[in-house]
Motif scaffolding. Sequence first.
Motif, PDB file in Angstrom:
ATOM      1  N   PHE A 154       0.793  -1.227   0.000  1.00  0.00           N
ATOM      2  CA  PHE A 154       0.000   0.000   0.000  1.00  0.00           C
ATOM      3  C   PHE A 154       0.829   1.282   0.000  1.00  0.00           C
ATOM      4  O   PHE A 154       0.784   2.040  -0.943  1.00  0.00           O
ATOM      5  N   VAL A 155       1.573   1.565   1.074  1.00  0.00           N
ATOM      6  CA  VAL A 155       2.251   2.859   1.190  1.00  0.00           C
ATOM      7  C   VAL A 155       3.596   2.897   0.478  1.00  0.00           C
ATOM      8  O   VAL A 155       4.046   3.964   0.076  1.00  0.00           O
ATOM      9  N   GLY A 156       4.262   1.763   0.325  1.00  0.00           N
ATOM     10  CA  GLY A 156       5.579   1.722  -0.302  1.00  0.00           C
ATOM     11  C   GLY A 156       5.601   2.312  -1.699  1.00  0.00           C
ATOM     12  O   GLY A 156       6.417   3.201  -1.988  1.00  0.00           O
ATOM     13  N   PRO A 157       4.704   1.857  -2.604  1.00  0.00           N
ATOM     14  CA  PRO A 157       4.685   2.446  -3.947  1.00  0.00           C
ATOM     15  C   PRO A 157       4.375   3.942  -3.946  1.00  0.00           C
ATOM     16  O   PRO A 157       4.916   4.690  -4.758  1.00  0.00           O
ATOM     17  N   LEU A 158       3.537   4.388  -3.012  1.00  0.00           N
ATOM     18  CA  LEU A 158       3.217   5.825  -2.941  1.00  0.00           C
ATOM     19  C   LEU A 158       4.430   6.636  -2.491  1.00  0.00           C
ATOM     20  O   LEU A 158       4.699   7.716  -3.026  1.00  0.00           O
ATOM     21  N   ILE A 159       5.160   6.116  -1.498  1.00  0.00           N
ATOM     22  CA  ILE A 159       6.373   6.800  -1.042  1.00  0.00           C
ATOM     23  C   ILE A 159       7.394   6.843  -2.175  1.00  0.00           C
ATOM     24  O   ILE A 159       8.020   7.880  -2.431  1.00  0.00           O
ATOM     25  N   LEU A 160       7.545   5.710  -2.883  1.00  0.00           N
ATOM     26  CA  LEU A 160       8.491   5.656  -4.001  1.00  0.00           C
ATOM     27  C   LEU A 160       8.114   6.648  -5.096  1.00  0.00           C
ATOM     28  O   LEU A 160       8.957   7.362  -5.620  1.00  0.00           O
ATOM     29  N   LEU A 161       6.825   6.717  -5.425  1.00  0.00           N
ATOM     30  CA  LEU A 161       6.374   7.680  -6.431  1.00  0.00           C
ATOM     31  C   LEU A 161       6.689   9.107  -5.987  1.00  0.00           C
ATOM     32  O   LEU A 161       7.134   9.935  -6.787  1.00  0.00           O
ATOM     33  N   GLY A 162       6.490   9.391  -4.713  1.00  0.00           N
ATOM     34  CA  GLY A 162       6.824  10.711  -4.188  1.00  0.00           C
ATOM     35  C   GLY A 162       8.307  11.028  -4.346  1.00  0.00           C
ATOM     36  O   GLY A 162       8.680  12.133  -4.733  1.00  0.00           O
ATOM     37  N   LEU A 163       9.153  10.030  -4.077  1.00  0.00           N
ATOM     38  CA  LEU A 163      10.601  10.235  -4.234  1.00  0.00           C
ATOM     39  C   LEU A 163      10.993  10.414  -5.697  1.00  0.00           C
ATOM     40  O   LEU A 163      11.919  11.159  -6.005  1.00  0.00           O
ATOM     41  N   LEU A 164      10.283   9.747  -6.598  1.00  0.00           N
ATOM     42  CA  LEU A 164      10.575   9.892  -8.026  1.00  0.00           C
ATOM     43  C   LEU A 164      10.137  11.260  -8.554  1.00  0.00           C
ATOM     44  O   LEU A 164      10.634  11.713  -9.580  1.00  0.00           O
TER      45      LEU A 164
END
Length: 186
Positions: free
Chosen positions: A106-116
């Motif tokens: 759930f949150v991992g891909p969202l955090i990664l997208l934010g970092l990208l």
Amino acid sequence: KRHQLSYKDTFLYVMGKKFMDTDGRASRSEFFQFLLLWHIAIIGLLAVFYGLTAIFHTGPYLIGLVGLIVAILSLVSLMPLAALSVRRLHDTGKSSATLLLFLIPFVGPLILLGLLCVQGQTQDNQYGSALQHIVIDKRLASIMKVSPTSSSLTTKVLIAVIVSALCVSGLSMRYMAPSDKTMSMG
């Protein structure tokens, strides 16, 4: 007038020259141009197959075929997307291990997208020199054998294409839905 690499040239650059290259850095525009064009291709493919299914009433056969084609395209583009993501993270000063955030539900891909999405570092870092934004004019484009485009107009057109494809898919799904007529059992 400021120009940059066209979406096609960026896509070919990532899929061709930088297919498995994780060295160096990638700009936000390179990352999102590749991602946008990839999504347009997948959504366009889905829209065409859903439209054909609705027109020819072929049921799940064409949908199964498009599912197989999308799965194959996803596997083929997984490595270039991972390499591009690593180079994008390098631009922000993060290591390739940051990609493991994707594994957190759930949150991992969202955090990664934010970092990208974060702006890259303007100075050199351990992954390479700071990216230089080169203005591509017609003379430089002919030397590099690429086509310069005005990014804002192209982006607006491509987003309009995505919205149109989604509308076509929605309409075709409406026509593929079962009718409200009930069958009599007698």
